[in-house]
Design a protein around this motif. Structure first.
Motif, PDB file in Angstrom:
ATOM      1  N   LYS A   1      -3.886   4.175   5.116  1.00 38.31           N
ATOM      2  CA  LYS A   1      -4.628   4.682   6.102  1.00 38.31           C
ATOM      3  C   LYS A   1      -5.451   6.104   5.538  1.00 38.31           C
ATOM      4  O   LYS A   1      -5.036   6.555   4.553  1.00 38.31           O
TER       5      LYS A   1
ATOM      6  N   LEU B   1       0.974  12.443   9.632  1.00 40.57           N
ATOM      7  CA  LEU B   1       0.364  13.540   8.680  1.00 40.57           C
ATOM      8  C   LEU B   1       1.409  14.286   8.039  1.00 40.57           C
ATOM      9  O   LEU B   1       1.343  14.876   7.176  1.00 40.57           O
TER      10      LEU B   1
ATOM     11  N   SER C   1       3.400  12.495  14.574  1.00 40.82           N
ATOM     12  CA  SER C   1       2.115  12.375  13.637  1.00 40.82           C
ATOM     13  C   SER C   1       2.725  12.008  12.217  1.00 40.82           C
ATOM     14  O   SER C   1       3.581  12.581  11.692  1.00 40.82           O
TER      15      SER C   1
ATOM     16  N   HIS D   1      -6.290  10.084  10.742  1.00 38.74           N
ATOM     17  CA  HIS D   1      -5.214  10.321  11.563  1.00 38.74           C
ATOM     18  C   HIS D   1      -5.435  11.254  12.834  1.00 38.74           C
ATOM     19  O   HIS D   1      -6.309  12.170  12.579  1.00 38.74           O
ATOM     20  N   LYS D   2      -4.938  10.832  13.921  1.00 34.83           N
ATOM     21  CA  LYS D   2      -5.148  11.861  14.947  1.00 34.83           C
ATOM     22  C   LYS D   2      -4.694  13.160  14.616  1.00 34.83           C
ATOM     23  O   LYS D   2      -3.488  13.179  14.159  1.00 34.83           O
TER      24      LYS D   2
ATOM     25  N   GLN E   1      -3.724   7.890   2.922  1.00 35.87           N
ATOM     26  CA  GLN E   1      -2.285   7.613   2.560  1.00 35.87           C
ATOM     27  C   GLN E   1      -2.160   6.064   1.879  1.00 35.87           C
ATOM     28  O   GLN E   1      -2.679   5.263   2.521  1.00 35.87           O
TER      29      GLN E   1
ATOM     30  N   TYR F   1     -10.144  12.957  14.719  1.00 33.79           N
ATOM     31  CA  TYR F   1      -9.341  12.616  13.813  1.00 33.79           C
ATOM     32  C   TYR F   1      -9.489  13.467  12.572  1.00 33.79           C
ATOM     33  O   TYR F   1     -10.394  14.035  12.449  1.00 33.79           O
TER      34      TYR F   1
END
Length: 482
Positions: A145, A162, A160, A148-149, A136, A131
């Protein structure tokens, strides 16, 4: 249950050749001081290469600064005089690594393990996920959040959060460029000169946004800060390719970790050395080195239990910074590490099936935290036989930047959920002042705060080349029992 990836049967208990006091009176090609992973790899490799090796450690256990401790020894080290809570279980259930790191599935350490066949003593599990920290804000239909992966494939990139919808095709084009890259095939370079163009120019060519550059540089190429942006792009492109190739090895994650912790690695290389006539002495004090008139090392000084001086004659010494003396190393910073025992997985981390992650890595890029260095979180658990049932161990680490090192880790602590126990240490980050060829004393560097072994593996290969004069051949030949 997670799938295991055994190279061969697990067998952690190495049994190096027994010694007698007279072993100190012999002459050796190499004396190795300290049984950290880097020292043990070099000891094993040199023994296989035909060198007569004596390996000493002042401690009664393998591993040096990167040892694995049971729960009682963990308490003795950090809270001497106190006992661990009974509810944490028995010693046999715990193998807590003091300096834990994941291993890149296609990286140099795995190549060394396969080449030397030390891999047969270990059994592995893949990491559930990597991660990256990127805040965010909450929206109308979503909460804020933080992690994130990291997208590891083109398909991951499409899903994603991202990246926005316009950024995703640019990321996929970049990922395909990296996967097709071959150093010696100019046709794969798309006009990029790996020695002349900077990595910033490569990102610019693909039109990547700053937030995308941030996770590629720190969570895929595993750079520790942003200095790489203005350097030649070749090394970073190859780091990205290594990451993507490692993902393909097992799928889902580029990292693997041995069952029972990292303690099996130095033990495995010790066993390799012993099989090749290496001699080991644990619990053996090292009082210094002897040198000839030209300043070349000639021996390692120690003493017997009754205080009688002893000297093991040798032509070369390999050691970690704690054996080298002040003049052979310099301090380039400090590392803060915090070992945290958790009762649940880190919130919002998942395995590839959507269940809670039993292991994960979180990289917190410097820019996201307005720092100069990244913060690393690495979690493993009972699923790896390093903790009691349903217990998790997360280690948070970074380069110290202020006079309050632990406070620097607070952004990471907030990600972990409830922390049951916490053990904090600050150590010097030492590097050798020279390459060792002047006096034949070759010193390894301290372990950095990163959550992977790639830099340590590169250091071992560079030291091998300095000592032997040629690159280590990592070609693995098939054998009948493979």
């Amino acid at each position: 249950a997670q799938a295991c990836f055994p190279f061969f049967h697990s067998n952690r208990k190495a049994s190096p050749r027994r010694q007698t006091p007279s072993n100190m009176d012999e002459e050796y090609d190499v004396c190795v001081c300290g049984t950290g992973l880097k020292e043990c790899i070099l000891s094993g490799l040199l023994s296989v290469h035909g060198k007569k090796v004596l390996h000493l450690d002042r401690n009664p256990y393998y591993g040096g600064e990167c040892a694995s401790l049971n729960i009682t020894n963990l308490w003795q080290r950090f809270r001497p005089g106190s006992e661990p809570p009974k509810e944490l279980g028995a010693n046999r259930e715990w193998n807590v690594d003091l300096i834990p790191k994941f291993i890149m599935a296609s990286g140099n350490l795995v190549k060394i393990l396969l080449k030397t066949r030390v891999s047969r003593y270990l059994e592995w599990k893949s990491c559930d996920g990597t991660y990256v920290y990127q805040f965010q804000e909450a929206g109308f239909f979503s909460d804020a959040k933080y992690i994130h992966k990291v997208p590891a494939t083109a398909q991951d990139g499409l899903k994603s959060p991202l990246m926005g919808i316009l950024e995703k095709p640019r990321f996929i084009n970049f990922a395909q460029f990296v996967m097709n890259w071959e150093d010696d095939k100019e046709s794969t370079h798309q006009g990029i000169d790996p020695k002349r163009h900077t990595m910033a120019q490569v990102y610019q060519k693909y039109g990547l946004q700053e937030s995308t550059i941030d996770f590629i540089g720190h969570a895929v190429a595993l750079q520790i800060n942003d200095e790489y942006l203005n350097k030649a792009c070749g090394p970073t492109i190859n780091k990205c390719k290594l990451y993507l190739n490692s993902v393909l090895q097992y799928g889902g994650s580029p990292f693997i970790y041995p069952l029972y912790g990292l303690g099996g690695l130095p033990e495995g290389f010790s066993r390799l050395s012993a099989i090749n006539r290496g001699v080991y002495m644990l619990n053996k004090p090292v009082d210094g080195f002897e040198f000839d008139a030209e300043g070349k090392v000639t021996g390692v000084k120690s003493h017997a239990e009754d205080g009688t001086p002893e000297v093991a004659k040798c032509k070369m010494v390999i050691c970690d910074p704690s054996y080298a003396g002040e003049t052979k190393t310099r301090v380039v910073g400090k590392v803060v590490r915090s070992i945290c025992i958790l009762g649940a997985p880190i919130p919002h981390t998942k395995n590839k099936d959507g269940g809670p992650a039993y292991s994960c890595q979180i990289i917190m890029p410097q820019k996201q935290l307005k720092r100069k260095n990244d913060i690393y979180v690495m979690m493993v658990s009972w699923a790896h036989n390093i903790a009691a049932q349903d217990k998790y161990v997360a280690i948070v680490s970074t380069v110290v930047e202020t006079s309050d090192p632990e406070k620097e880790l607070e952004p990471a602590y907030k990600l972990l959920g409830k922390i049951h126990e916490k053990f904090v240490s600050v150590s010097d980050l030492r590097v050798p002042v020279d390459n060792g060829t002047g006096d034949n004393v070759f010193v390894t560097a301290s372990y950095d705060p990163t959550s992977h072994f790639e830099d340590a593996s590169s250091e071992v290969l560079q030291m091998w080349k300095t000592i032997i004069g040629e690159d280590l051949d990592l070609t693995v030949l098939p054998e009948e029992d493979d």
